[in-house]
Design an enzyme around this catalytic site. Structure first.
Site, short mmCIF file in Angstrom:
data_model
loop_
_atom_site.label_atom_id
_atom_site.label_comp_id
_atom_site.label_asym_id
_atom_site.label_seq_id
_atom_site.Cartn_x
_atom_site.Cartn_y
_atom_site.Cartn_z
CB CYS A 12 1.63 -12.38 12.62
SG CYS A 12 1.24 -14.12 12.93
CD GLU A 64 -1.93 -23.29 17.30
OE1 GLU A 64 -2.00 -23.28 16.07
OE2 GLU A 64 -0.85 -23.25 17.91
CB SER A 65 -4.59 -18.83 13.05
OG SER A 65 -3.82 -19.83 12.42
#
Ligand SMILES: N[C@@H](CCC(=O)N[C@@H](CS)C(=O)NCC(=O)O)C(=O)O
Length: 217
Positions: A12, A64-65
């Site tokens: 990812c 949420e990165s």
């Protein structure tokens, strides 16, 4: 000092962003890899969109990165990965959003299209995005990183695009960067960075090529 655990998936790009920031800030962290095709209930409980990464901060889940990375910046201010000036910070966030909404949309479309028409649209979107980045890097004429001399959250956000570039080359897409000298130098600077090298998953190129070929054939 906070305890960090990153809920991950090995290929990812969004997880990779947060790993880069944890390495830049020299923070020890645990990692738990989940199977995205069979998401465990405990994961669905803490991830409202069912997506990785999730960062557990002393067991409290943050998703949420881009939010995770800004939180890490606030919790561990040194080394600073955002500019001091508010307008420079907003500029950094604007380009992070450009990556979130434009570059990653092209990437997703390229990866998941199963017909040539979709892939052509993705190539066009990729190329337009890279041309826009070339313009920004040329207008500023700084480097080696996006904002200049210092590595930033913008770079942590763009790096996973380029750790997949060897895969894109093997897939015959090298020409997407033809003539874009600034983007090419930027890619090389990112790929030289130890945090970027350490954050990439094992066999990322092979896995990415295989994932794309399984859809494209
Ligand atoms: N905007 C999210 C995107 C995260 C994302 O799309 N993660 C993918 C893996 S790379 C995911 O978890 N997909 C599972 C799903 O959508 O079911 C972020 O920046 O954290």
């Amino acid at each position: 000092m906070s305890r960090f655990k990153l809920i991950s998936f090995d290929t990812c790009p969004y997880v990779e962003r947060s790993r880069i920031v944890l390495f830049e800030k020299d923070q020890p962290f645990d990692q738990e890899f989940i199977d995205l095709s069979d998401k465990p209930d405990w994961f669905l409980d803490i991830s409202p969109r069912g997506k990785v990464p999730v960062l557990l901060v002393d067991d409290r889940p943050i998703f949420e990165s881009s939010v995770i990375n800004e939180l890490l910046e606030e919790l561990v201010p040194q080394p600073a990965l955002m500019p001091e000036d508010p307008i420079d910070r907003a500029d950094a966030r604007s380009w992070i959003e450009f990556n979130n909404q434009v570059v990653m949309a092209a990437h997703g479309k390229y990866l998941f299209s199963d017909d040539e028409e979709g892939r052509n649209e993705a190539r066009h979107a990729y190329r337009q995005a890279f041309e826009r980045i070339e313009k920004r890097l040329t207008d500023r004429d700084t480097g080696p990183y996006f904002l200049g001399e210092h590595f930033s959250l913008v770079d942590a956000t763009y790096a996973p695009v380029f750790t997949r570039w060897q895969a894109m080359e093997q897939l015959g897409e090298a020409e997407l960067l033809d003539g874009l000298k600034q983007v090419q130098s930027y890619r090389d600077a990112l790929l030289d960075r130890p945090s970027v090298q350490n954050a990439r998953g094992d066999n990322l190129t092979e896995k990415t090529v295989q994932m794309v070929q399984s859809r494209h054939n």
